[in-house]
Design a protein around this motif. Structure first.
Motif, PDB file in Angstrom:
ATOM      1  N   GLN A  61       0.839  -1.203   0.000  1.00 39.71           N
ATOM      2  CA  GLN A  61       0.000   0.000   0.000  1.00 39.71           C
ATOM      3  C   GLN A  61       0.874   1.253   0.000  1.00 39.71           C
ATOM      4  OE1 GLN A  61      -3.542   0.267   2.440  1.00 39.71           O
ATOM      5  NE2 GLN A  61      -3.341  -1.865   3.086  1.00 39.71           N
ATOM      6  N   ASP A  70       1.278   3.745  -1.880  1.00 39.28           N
ATOM      7  CA  ASP A  70       0.670   5.039  -2.216  1.00 39.28           C
ATOM      8  C   ASP A  70      -0.193   5.591  -1.086  1.00 39.28           C
ATOM      9  OD1 ASP A  70       1.816   5.238  -4.739  1.00 39.28           O
ATOM     10  OD2 ASP A  70       0.221   4.073  -5.686  1.00 39.28           O
ATOM     11  N   SER A  71      -0.516   4.745  -0.114  1.00 37.97           N
ATOM     12  CA  SER A  71      -1.367   5.192   0.999  1.00 37.97           C
ATOM     13  C   SER A  71      -0.565   5.821   2.123  1.00 37.97           C
ATOM     14  CB  SER A  71      -2.170   3.995   1.561  1.00 37.97           C
ATOM     15  OG  SER A  71      -3.033   3.462   0.589  1.00 37.97           O
ATOM     16  N   ASP A  96       3.437  10.102   2.473  1.00 42.42           N
ATOM     17  CA  ASP A  96       3.665  11.502   2.820  1.00 42.42           C
ATOM     18  C   ASP A  96       4.368  11.618   4.169  1.00 42.42           C
ATOM     19  OD1 ASP A  96       2.594  12.459   0.509  1.00 42.42           O
ATOM     20  OD2 ASP A  96       0.615  12.894   1.349  1.00 42.42           O
ATOM     21  N   SER A 124      -1.654   9.398   3.159  1.00 39.74           N
ATOM     22  CA  SER A 124      -1.926  10.374   2.106  1.00 39.74           C
ATOM     23  C   SER A 124      -3.376  10.301   1.626  1.00 39.74           C
ATOM     24  CB  SER A 124      -0.970  10.160   0.929  1.00 39.74           C
ATOM     25  OG  SER A 124      -0.967   8.808   0.516  1.00 39.74           O
ATOM     26  N   LYS A 125      -4.098   9.281   2.095  1.00 44.03           N
ATOM     27  CA  LYS A 125      -5.527   9.144   1.795  1.00 44.03           C
ATOM     28  C   LYS A 125      -6.130   8.185   2.810  1.00 44.03           C
ATOM     29  CE  LYS A 125      -4.541   5.480  -1.587  1.00 44.03           C
ATOM     30  NZ  LYS A 125      -4.664   5.060  -2.992  1.00 44.03           N
ATOM     31  N   ASP A 126      -7.458   8.133   2.900  1.00 49.73           N
ATOM     32  CA  ASP A 126      -8.103   7.168   3.795  1.00 49.73           C
ATOM     33  C   ASP A 126      -7.654   5.760   3.420  1.00 49.73           C
ATOM     34  OD1 ASP A 126      -9.411   9.237   4.984  1.00 49.73           O
ATOM     35  OD2 ASP A 126     -11.368   8.832   4.083  1.00 49.73           O
ATOM     36  N   ALA A 127      -7.297   4.972   4.436  1.00 45.48           N
ATOM     37  CA  ALA A 127      -6.779   3.631   4.151  1.00 45.48           C
ATOM     38  C   ALA A 127      -7.264   2.641   5.206  1.00 45.48           C
ATOM     39  CB  ALA A 127      -5.257   3.661   4.113  1.00 45.48           C
ATOM     40  N   LYS A 145      -7.090   9.855   6.364  1.00 43.56           N
ATOM     41  CA  LYS A 145      -6.082  10.688   5.703  1.00 43.56           C
ATOM     42  C   LYS A 145      -5.532  11.710   6.701  1.00 43.56           C
ATOM     43  CE  LYS A 145      -5.533  14.041   1.934  1.00 43.56           C
ATOM     44  NZ  LYS A 145      -6.201  14.746   0.803  1.00 43.56           N
TER      45      LYS A 145
END
Length: 493
Positions: free
Chosen positions: A95, A97-98, A101, A376-379, A388
């Motif tokens: 994951q 990309d999640s 940040d 970086s987003k809801d996960a 997020k």
């Protein structure tokens, strides 16, 4: 009327108590965890879990109680901790990309302000990281050129050890200077002598800041930055150290600006100055003098801290396990001998030596909690919802000591990296540099440095503890985990 009567009977103490209960109620409501958020221990009102120790043993206990994904609250901020190889891999690789940040860490944000490579995000981070990666590769001239830099510096370090004439000495800053000279040659275009007082000061300031940033008082700054700004403590030292470090780097950049020839770029800074001209119409990419200072700092720290500390840990282990040191030297003598210097090409033929280096990295556990990350987003992870913006800590120590991945996780055992035939064995759970898009920028350079410095030192010296001063296997926990200061004897072979 009844309610009014009750209010009239309240004295000053009762009003205080009522106000305090109201504040607690507001704190509970304000910090109520989202539905299906990772579990964790109850915190103190207003403070959360700031008094909960965040070290390997404490986190291991919390993992046993709450599972591999749990949370702690510091002030009003919630932090999710991820432990164990399977769950860390899920977060960093499956994951990626999640959780790529960086959160705002007040202790460092007041200095970095979201600039540089390590603590930046979004478009600026992508542009700066891509530029650094491509141009470090260019100025390193590929693996062979970097190898030559390291081979030359190995000789300087060995000469410095010889000058100690088998007397007790502390190798800390000699080794740190030697390792740092490799990235400095690429970034600045030159190395620094081990006797250079200005660079020694730079290294000492950086080391102190890294150690102090792991202290409880410094971490309190992250919870109450507005208040702590006006109070004395280690956070003030961290900030003043970085300001002085940046002043040193600014001097180097100014020298480059004065001597700059766009037709003859000498190093990373020269090429960055040219990039600043190209990106005048793209300010969001961040190519300016201020960002250059922080990128330079990031590169030097990434190219110094992990490799230098790992080498120091390796010497500590060699002195504590002399039988392993003897076996490494026997393999080096058999494959290389004393007539030439080790090269990267020798690595496949030195499986035991390579295994010892990897085990030094595993047990040395230089960055046990990795760099902080942010969703970086809801996960969803481990069945829990992570909104997020939530700060994430990947417990790399729990991966390097995972009982399901290592035969004897708590014992220094080079056999972890050897198969039944004595050949080097890669392990998926070996993640000292983290993983994913935020993997340590200096990983490849560090691997080369570790192999060449370690094999050259063991080829030329036998390392022994000063009588009565066996180096401790317990380290110092700051932002990184480093050996306690120690003295040693370097006996030429």
């Amino acid at each position: 009327m009844i309610f009014q009567g009750l209010l009239d009977r309240l004295d000053f103490t009762s009003w205080l108590l009522l106000g305090f209960l109201l504040l607690i109620l507001i704190d509970v409501v304000k910090n109520w965890a989202p539905h299906n958020f990772p579990p964790g221990p109850w915190g103190v009102p207003f403070l959360g879990n700031i008094f909960t120790a965040v070290d390997f043993k404490s986190l291991e206990k919390l993992t046993q109680k709450y599972g591999p994904v749990f949370s702690l609250r510091k002030g009003s901020e919630r932090y999710v901790f991820i432990s164990g190889y399977k769950m860390v891999k899920e977060a960093l690789v499956n994951q990626l990309d999640s959780f790529m940040d960086r959160p705002i860490v007040p202790l460092f944000h007041i200095i970095y302000n979201g600039l540089g490579i390590a603590l930046s995000n979004g478009y600026l981070w992508k542009k700066q990281r891509k530029f650094a990666t491509s141009h470090l590769r260019y100025f390193g001239g590929g693996q062979r050129s970097l190898e030559k830099y390291i081979e030359v510096e190995c000789n300087f370090l060995c000469e410095a050890f010889k000058e100690e004439q088998e007397r007790p000495f502390n190798p800390h800053y000699m080794m740190k200077n030697a390792v740092s000279n490799i990235i400095c040659s690429v970034v600045f275009g030159h190395r620094f002598e081990y006797t250079d007082p200005s660079f020694r000061r730079f290294l000492e300031l950086d080391n102190e800041a890294i150690v102090l940033s792991g202290s409880l008082q410094a971490q309190l700054y992250d919870v109450f930055p507005g208040l702590m700004t006006y109070l004395p403590g280690p956070h003030q030292t961290v900030h003043s150290n970085y300001r002085e470090i940046l002043s040193f780097l600014k001097t180097e950049v100014q020298k480059h600006q004065e001597e700059w020839n766009p037709d003859d770029p000498r190093d990373y800074i020269d090429v960055y100055l040219a990039e600043m001209k190209k990106h005048k119409e793209d300010p969001l990419a961040g190519f300016n003098t201020e960002t250059l200072l922080f990128c330079t700092l990031d590169l030097i720290e990434a190219g110094t801290e992990s490799a230098a500390n790992t080498l120091r840990w390796a010497l500590v282990y060699m002195m504590n396990y002399p039988e392993i040191q003897t076996k490494v030297q026997a393999e080096i003598d058999k494959v290389i001998g004393q007539s030439r210097q080790p090269t990267i090409a020798d690595r496949p033929n030195l499986p035991y030596t390579d295994a010892v280096i990897h085990e030094s990295q595993r047990v040395g556990n230089i960055v046990p909690l990795g760099f902080p990350k942010m969703a970086s987003k809801d996960a969803t992870l481990g069945g829990y919802f992570i909104p997020k913006g939530t700060a994430i800590t990947t417990n790399l120590a729990s991966v390097l000591f995972d009982k399901n991945e290592w035969e004897t996780p708590d014992v220094f055992n080079p056999g972890h990296f050897l198969d039944s035939e004595g050949k080097f064995l890669k392990k998926d759970a070996f993640l000292p540099f983290s993983a994913g898009k935020r993997v340590c920028l200096g990983e490849n350079l560090a691997k080369m440095e570790l192999f060449l410095f370690f094999t050259t030192l063991l080829q030329r010296f036998t390392f022994a503890p000063v009588p009565g001063e066996m180096p401790s296997l317990e380290g110092v926990m700051g932002f990184t985990y480093s050996p306690n200061e120690f003295r040693m004897l370097a006996v030429p072979r």
